[in-house]
Design a protein around this motif. Structure first.
Motif, PDB file in Angstrom:
ATOM      1  N   LEU A  47     -36.722   9.483  95.908  1.00 45.82           N
ATOM      2  CA  LEU A  47     -37.934  10.161  96.357  1.00 45.82           C
ATOM      3  C   LEU A  47     -37.692  11.631  96.680  1.00 45.82           C
ATOM      4  O   LEU A  47     -38.606  12.351  97.037  1.00 45.82           O
ATOM      5  N   ILE A  57     -26.568   2.758 102.489  1.00 46.89           N
ATOM      6  CA  ILE A  57     -27.881   2.705 103.114  1.00 46.89           C
ATOM      7  C   ILE A  57     -28.940   2.712 102.010  1.00 46.89           C
ATOM      8  O   ILE A  57     -28.728   3.305 100.950  1.00 46.89           O
ATOM      9  N   ALA A  58     -30.071   2.052 102.269  1.00 46.25           N
ATOM     10  CA  ALA A  58     -31.117   1.921 101.249  1.00 46.25           C
ATOM     11  C   ALA A  58     -31.538   3.292 100.712  1.00 46.25           C
ATOM     12  O   ALA A  58     -31.855   4.187 101.488  1.00 46.25           O
ATOM     13  N   PRO A  59     -31.540   3.459  99.369  1.00 42.79           N
ATOM     14  CA  PRO A  59     -31.909   4.746  98.762  1.00 42.79           C
ATOM     15  C   PRO A  59     -33.285   5.239  99.203  1.00 42.79           C
ATOM     16  O   PRO A  59     -33.498   6.438  99.324  1.00 42.79           O
ATOM     17  N   PHE A  60     -34.212   4.288  99.440  1.00 42.80           N
ATOM     18  CA  PHE A  60     -35.568   4.698  99.819  1.00 42.80           C
ATOM     19  C   PHE A  60     -35.562   5.615 101.034  1.00 42.80           C
ATOM     20  O   PHE A  60     -36.118   6.713 100.997  1.00 42.80           O
ATOM     21  N   ILE A  61     -34.878   5.186 102.101  1.00 37.94           N
ATOM     22  CA  ILE A  61     -34.964   5.948 103.345  1.00 37.94           C
ATOM     23  C   ILE A  61     -34.117   7.228 103.259  1.00 37.94           C
ATOM     24  O   ILE A  61     -34.504   8.276 103.766  1.00 37.94           O
ATOM     25  N   VAL A  62     -32.988   7.150 102.567  1.00 42.59           N
ATOM     26  CA  VAL A  62     -32.132   8.334 102.437  1.00 42.59           C
ATOM     27  C   VAL A  62     -32.848   9.429 101.642  1.00 42.59           C
ATOM     28  O   VAL A  62     -32.891  10.599 102.050  1.00 42.59           O
ATOM     29  N   LEU A 122     -36.049   9.646 101.116  1.00 45.95           N
ATOM     30  CA  LEU A 122     -37.246  10.086 101.836  1.00 45.95           C
ATOM     31  C   LEU A 122     -36.866  11.182 102.832  1.00 45.95           C
ATOM     32  O   LEU A 122     -37.558  12.190 102.976  1.00 45.95           O
ATOM     33  N   GLY A 123     -35.723  10.975 103.514  1.00 46.83           N
ATOM     34  CA  GLY A 123     -35.241  12.001 104.436  1.00 46.83           C
ATOM     35  C   GLY A 123     -34.974  13.313 103.709  1.00 46.83           C
ATOM     36  O   GLY A 123     -35.367  14.390 104.162  1.00 46.83           O
ATOM     37  N   MET A 124     -34.328  13.213 102.532  1.00 48.40           N
ATOM     38  CA  MET A 124     -33.989  14.425 101.779  1.00 48.40           C
ATOM     39  C   MET A 124     -35.246  15.100 101.228  1.00 48.40           C
ATOM     40  O   MET A 124     -35.308  16.330 101.129  1.00 48.40           O
ATOM     41  N   VAL A 147     -33.982   4.159  93.954  1.00 46.51           N
ATOM     42  CA  VAL A 147     -35.170   4.984  93.793  1.00 46.51           C
ATOM     43  C   VAL A 147     -34.809   6.355  94.343  1.00 46.51           C
ATOM     44  O   VAL A 147     -33.944   6.472  95.214  1.00 46.51           O
ATOM     45  N   VAL A 170     -24.267   9.657 100.928  1.00 48.61           N
ATOM     46  CA  VAL A 170     -24.764   8.763 101.985  1.00 48.61           C
ATOM     47  C   VAL A 170     -25.070   7.379 101.407  1.00 48.61           C
ATOM     48  O   VAL A 170     -24.692   6.348 101.977  1.00 48.61           O
TER      49      VAL A 170
END
Lengths: 325, 325
Positions: B72, B122-127, B129-131, B70, B116
């Protein structure tokens, strides 16, 4: 046991980072080591700790909740008129019930969407975020409710002895979550469902039931945070709480809880909350524009998950697997 | 490509389109019936113009979702790209350089996210979301928190110009659509994306370079978001630091409405084209109805959740569940 040894590196580095920040700030930021500023830091950390306690449980479950800011806004805006009433006790009681009830409703709907329909949590809670924000905006119609009775303002601005009420409240919320996650059957179930939903189901845990409860509780937590926020600000408006979700997620990420679920804990979250708060405080003291805060939050999330990944060899930041949300 | 396989390709496209095309036609017909001024050439052209930006972003969202990931960060990167281009134009940089810089910012953000996700797993969601937060935050910093207005006629052509009776953004979006469609159908990367979305481990075992493919998915996503941000700024004749906010979720909705499930591995950009059209028509129609913004937020939120819910329930019936916990 191996997991424990790995965890230790992560915990060590987090605590070390926190202490280092404190020491550097004491020397570089003139206003930092004063009692007023430290109490201010504690107050700011309190609100984030309340939010992050609930968020930790959601993320341990393998989920996420992007709706906490809007839930906080909607529930506190609906509750706000009651805190203007002349009968303080009745107003306080009804207002709190309305606020917490609204939060519970939002959380329940999130839980239903995730557990019964099987929606990815970030989609379900984003939808709730839009709906709750829209509802708050429509209800307030651009107005601000302000000037609450002292009884309500005591919640966030009062002191019990030397300690701010807000800090006591956050400590209480933290203690409850710590107990539930580490000492109760339900807490174990959250970890198991987060780590392996299918295994949890096979071992007789009601997976939908656990999911439902966790999101419901997080709705309550968001509402509580909203009430605390308006009590501190002495005003309620529909736009409040916009950055809540991202800040709480960042604190949990720094705290070393994995976004794939089942790994981490609320102990790390406290350190994450303190690091986030110190960072904001440092930027304020050093005169960095508040415009930087969003970017720094994002960078901190990325760095935290990356660092955790390198330090712990991977599991904390997510091992191999197909789970993406 | 032989004539026969080209025929088959056309047939496959035709067979895929109907469901969503009927939905689109029904929606347009309903709006044309109920909303005066909706079914006029000028309004329909403006829907196309607005929808073109969403198409560009949605192509990036579809790539990520096809690989069971995903993205985001698309909206935040859009905002940043628009602001970078806007600020450079204001500082007197040559137009081509300013546009290039905007797109390059997208590429840099995309490759960072991709690196990353691919390298650290690492899970795409959190990466992402950070970006998202980094993009939005840097856009705020660069613009000083206000929109960057007024660029002059030569830049506005990109977003506001027309070619052969259709808006220029439409031709840009269409070109990108064909490029991505070709990429998915006729390149190694396309094969890899579907394979990873179907079963990542099996893909890796059968020789797919999973890391490389993941990196490229998010790099292309960043490029598309950068382009979309520049086109949006040109169309609005101003770059707003939160101009791209929410586009990432509209793009997810467009993808899912278009028949690519959140669980990845199936679907494609043809459906996404229809999905983006439906979302754009819906937004325009709600606007023309004169519905207040809060209510529009609520309805769009419900549509996003509803579309993913329909997909999830649908795939559960077909034995493949869309979301995880």
């Amino acid at each position: 046991m191996r997991a424990w040894r790995r965890m230790d590196w992560g915990t060590f580095s987090r605590v070390f980072a926190l202490l280092a920040m404190g020491i550097i700030l004491s020397f570089t930021a003139p206003g930092f080591p004063t009692l007023t500023n430290l109490l201010n830091v504690a107050r700011q950390a309190s609100l984030l700790l309340v939010l992050s306690s609930g968020m930790t449980m959601v993320i341990l479950l393998g989920g996420t909740d992007l709706s906490v800011g809007s839930t906080a806004a909607l529930s506190s805006c609906l509750a706000a008129p009651f805190f203007l009433r002349d009968a303080p006790t009745a107003g306080l009681l009804i207002g709190s019930l309305v606020g917490l009830g609204t939060g519970a409703m939002c959380g329940l709907l999130n839980g239903l969407m995730v557990s019964k329909i099987g929606l990815p949590p970030f989609v379900a809670t984003y939808g709730m975020n839009q709906v709750a924000r829209g509802a708050a905006l429509a209800y307030m119609a651009g107005n601000i409710t302000y000037g609450f009775k002292p009884a309500f303002r005591f919640l966030a601005t009062g002191n019990l002895g030397q300690v701010p009420m807000l800090v006591l409240l956050a400590a209480l919320v933290f203690a409850i979550f710590h107990f539930v996650l580490n000492r109760t059957v339900f807490g174990r179930q959250v970890y198991v469902v987060g780590a392996r939903p299918s295994a949890a189901a096979f071992s007789g845990i009601s997976v939908p039931g656990t999911i439902l409860k966790v999101y419901l509780v997080n709705g309550l937590v968001a509402a509580l945070a909203g009430l605390v926020f308006i009590s501190r600000l002495n005003a309620a408006e529909a736009g409040l709480g916009e950055p809540f979700a991202l800040q709480a997620i960042a604190a949990v990420a720094i705290g070393g809880t994995s976004f794939r679920g089942g790994i981490g804990g609320i102990g790390g979250t406290v350190v994450g909350v303190l690091i986030m708060t110190l960072l904001t405080n440092a930027m304020n003291l050093l005169g960095v524009s508040t415009l930087w805060q969003t970017a720094v939050t994002g960078a901190v999330i990325l760095l935290a998950v990356l660092l955790d990944r390198t330090l712990t060899g991977g599991e904390a930041a997510g091992g191999r697997g197909a789970r993406t949300h | 490509m032989s004539v026969k396989s080209a025929d088959r390709e056309v047939f496959r496209i035709l067979r895929r389109i109907p469901g969503i095309a009927y939905a689109l036609i029904a929606l347009v017909a309903a709006f044309a019936w109920f909303i005066p001024g909706f079914f006029t050439p000028s309004n329909l052209l403006s829907v196309v113009r607005q929808g073109s930006v969403l198409i560009m972003v949605s192509l990036g969202a579809t790539l990520a979702i096809l690989s069971r990931g995903v993205n985001l960060s698309l909206g935040g990167v859009m905002s940043l790209a628009g602001v970078v281009t806007g600020v450079l134009i204001h500082r007197g940089a040559p137009l081509s350089l300013a546009i290039l810089a905007g797109v390059a910012v997208g590429a840099v953000a995309g490759s960072l996210v991709g690196a990353v996700i691919a390298r650290a797993d690492i899970a795409p969601f959190i990466v992402t979301l950070g970006m998202m937060s980094i993009g939005e935050g840097l856009a705020l910093v660069l613009s000083g928190g206000a929109s960057v207005p007024g660029f002059g006629a030569s830049f506005q052509v990109i977003g506001q110009g027309s070619l052969l009776f259709a808006p220029l953004p439409f031709w840009i979006a269409l070109t990108l659509f064909f490029l991505i469609h070709f990429l998915l159908r006729h390149t190694q990367l396309g094969v890899a994306i579907y394979a990873i979305g179907g079963n990542e481990e099996a893909a890796a075992l059968s020789g797919v370079d999973v890391r490389r493919a993941k990196f490229q998915i998010y790099l292309i996503g960043g490029l598309l978001a950068g382009l979309a941000g520049v086109v949006l700024a040109s169309r609005m004749n101003s770059a707003h630091p939160s101009g791209g906010m929410g586009f990432e979720f509209d793009a997810i909705a467009a993808t899912v409405v278009g028949g690519t499930p959140m669980s990845g591995g199936r679907g494609g950009v043809v459906g996404t084209l229809g999905g983006a059209a439906i979302i754009s028509v819906m937004r325009n129609g709600l606007n023309m109805l004169g519905l207040p913004t809060p209510w529009q937020m609520i309805i769009i939120g419900l549509i996003i959740v509803g579309s993913v819910a329909l997909d999830t329930v649908g795939s559960a019936v077909h034995g493949r569940r869309g979301g995880t916990v």
